[in-house]
Enzyme design. Structure first.
Site, PDB file in Angstrom:
ATOM      1  N   LYS A 292       8.521   1.633  31.676  1.00 24.57           N
ATOM      2  CA  LYS A 292       8.032   0.519  32.496  1.00 24.57           C
ATOM      3  C   LYS A 292       6.560   0.737  32.849  1.00 24.57           C
ATOM      4  O   LYS A 292       6.056   1.872  32.723  1.00 24.57           O
ATOM      5  CB  LYS A 292       8.877   0.400  33.768  1.00 24.57           C
ATOM      6  CG  LYS A 292       8.825   1.626  34.668  1.00 24.57           C
ATOM      7  CD  LYS A 292       9.899   1.595  35.753  1.00 24.57           C
ATOM      8  CE  LYS A 292       9.805   2.830  36.626  1.00 24.57           C
ATOM      9  NZ  LYS A 292      10.949   2.952  37.556  1.00 24.57           N
TER      10      LYS A 292
ATOM     11  N   TYR B 160     -22.725   6.180  49.295  1.00 22.78           N
ATOM     12  CA  TYR B 160     -22.492   5.212  50.378  1.00 22.78           C
ATOM     13  C   TYR B 160     -22.108   5.924  51.659  1.00 22.78           C
ATOM     14  O   TYR B 160     -21.278   6.842  51.654  1.00 22.78           O
ATOM     15  CB  TYR B 160     -21.341   4.268  50.006  1.00 22.78           C
ATOM     16  CG  TYR B 160     -21.688   3.178  49.028  1.00 22.78           C
ATOM     17  CD1 TYR B 160     -22.701   2.260  49.292  1.00 22.78           C
ATOM     18  CD2 TYR B 160     -20.954   3.041  47.853  1.00 22.78           C
ATOM     19  CE1 TYR B 160     -22.983   1.238  48.389  1.00 22.78           C
ATOM     20  CE2 TYR B 160     -21.224   2.023  46.952  1.00 22.78           C
ATOM     21  CZ  TYR B 160     -22.245   1.122  47.231  1.00 22.78           C
ATOM     22  OH  TYR B 160     -22.511   0.117  46.341  1.00 22.78           O
TER      23      TYR B 160
HETATM   24  C1  LIG Z   1      11.474   4.275  37.484  1.00 25.36           C
HETATM   25  C2  LIG Z   1      12.939   4.468  37.342  1.00 25.36           C
HETATM   26  C3  LIG Z   1      13.437   5.537  36.582  1.00 25.36           C
HETATM   27  C4  LIG Z   1      12.560   6.673  36.089  1.00 25.36           C
HETATM   28  O1  LIG Z   1      12.269   7.471  37.210  1.00 25.36           O
HETATM   29  P1  LIG Z   1      11.383   8.804  37.091  1.00 25.36           P
HETATM   30  O2  LIG Z   1      11.416   9.351  38.471  1.00 25.36           O
HETATM   31  O3  LIG Z   1      10.029   8.359  36.679  1.00 25.36           O
HETATM   32  O4  LIG Z   1      12.022   9.686  36.085  1.00 25.36           O
HETATM   33  C5  LIG Z   1      14.804   5.567  36.327  1.00 25.36           C
HETATM   34  N1  LIG Z   1      15.625   4.622  36.845  1.00 25.36           N
HETATM   35  C6  LIG Z   1      15.181   3.605  37.610  1.00 25.36           C
HETATM   36  C7  LIG Z   1      16.144   2.619  38.154  1.00 25.36           C
HETATM   37  C8  LIG Z   1      13.826   3.503  37.898  1.00 25.36           C
HETATM   38  O5  LIG Z   1      13.392   2.508  38.687  1.00 25.36           O
END
Ligand SMILES: *Cc1c(COP(=O)(O)O)cnc(C)c1O
Length: 349
Positions: free
Chosen positions: A35, A244
């Protein structure tokens, strides 16, 4: 000339997947979570490398991400959508053979009405209160839903990165109560859950961050290097300030290098006067505020100022940089901006 070069080591990512696959144990399938553009590293290239390494199932957050991933992977690998079947998703899910993880009665109804007989999974809420069906809700509809033969029952742990946290046991018990005896493949563990041990692995694990070299997978191979181009170097007299707000004052005559990336590239302003860049294995502190496109670095101690300084690499991974900004490796990676030149090392294609 790009302000920075982001080198993504596909072989390291594949090696991390294999390591997590071994830890998941025999008979357990290891998926890959890609994702948010594979946590900022480029979902198409990363997923192709992981498919080559043996991954057969991928998770994305949104159906739109699934569409792009299908184009990259072609038919075959299973693509699961964590947001489930939202209104407007039907054509994408159906046409591109995406598998929604249904989160609510609304989604179940929508899926059964619009894509009857098409694959789906169900996400259950075991205490995180974010996505998925509550125990009572699930109990009411489970018989009907199970008759339609879901491919997966899954849930997500809230505190998997804290092995001693009582929430882990509580969620494990809740997941058993909701799924024992269903005969449907089950998944509870992301990266943190894999490290909690075999009780948490069930039939399928879903690592994300561990693939990309982030905690809680401390033994992960580093997967990213981010080198920032030095635009200009100047001498600053004792008593002069930099940047800045004049937040840093030279105590001695100093050499300051200005590199071409800033908070617009995901290097958050919280790194001001806090982060470290690296000339090889020599640390060089950020001095003054991070601005939109530029960061100023104290290189007084270097014999020679290199053309680039590293902000991510073997000396400093995403979590070490995140600590300087008061955040987590996940946020550092997913914030990596579009202006970097992305270079892929390893992999086959
Ligand atoms: C993002 C996510 C994962 C992966 O999690 P990590 O901590 O990056 O390994 C797995 N399952 C769900 C439902 C997630 O939202």
């Amino acid at each position: 000339m790009p302000g920075g070069t982001l080198t993504i080591d596909l072989d390291a990512i594949a090696a991390n997947w294999r390591a997590l696959d071994r830890m998941s144990g025999q008979g357990v399938q290891t998926a890959a979570v890609v994702k948010a553009d594979a946590y900022g590293l480029g979902a198409a290239r990363v997923a192709r490398a992981l498919a080559q390494a043996g991954a057969r199932r991928f998770f994305v957050a949104l159906a739109d991400e699934g569409v792009a991933l299908r184009a990259a992977l072609g038919p075959g690998p299973q693509i699961c959508v964590l947001a489930g079947h939202m209104s407007g998703d039907t054509d994408m899910l159906g046409d591109l053979d995406l598998t929604p993880m249904l989160n609510s009665l609304d989604q179940i109804t929508r899926h059964f009405e619009t894509l009857p007989g098409r694959p789906f999974g169900v996400q259950l809420d075991t205490g995180m209160n974010r996505l998925g069906m509550e125990p009572a809700e699930w109990q009411a509809v489970a018989p009907i839903v199970l008759e339609a033969r879901p491919e997966l029952l899954m849930s997500h742990l809230a505190c998997a990165d804290e092995p001693g946290h009582p929430m882990n046991d509580a969620q494990l018990a809740a997941f058993h109560a909701m799924t024992d005896g269903t005969g449907v493949p089950r998944s509870l563990a992301a990266t943190g859950g894999i490290l909690l041990g075999p009780d948490y692995h069930f039939d399928l694990t879903r690592p994300g961050i561990g693939l990309y070299g982030g905690l809680p997978f401390a033994d992960a191979a580093p997967a990213v290097r981010l080198s920032l181009s030095v635009v200009q170097t100047r001498e600053v007299a004792a008593g002069e300030t930099v940047g800045y707000g004049c937040t840093w004052t030279a105590e001695i005559p100093s050499t300051i290098a200005t590199v071409a990336a800033g908070y617009a590239d995901g290097l958050m302003r919280g790194l001001s006067n806090a982060a470290t860049l690296w000339a090889g294995d020599t640390p060089c502190p950020v001095v003054g505020r991070v601005s939109m496109d530029l960061i100023t670095v104290d290189v007084t101690h270097l014999d020679e100022v290199p053309a680039e300084l590293d902000i991510l690499g073997p000396m400093q991974g995403p979590d070490a940089l995140a600590a300087a900004a008061g955040t987590i490796g996940y946020e550092v990676l997913t914030a990596l901006g579009p202006r970097y030149r992305r270079v892929y090392a390893g992999g086959r294609a």
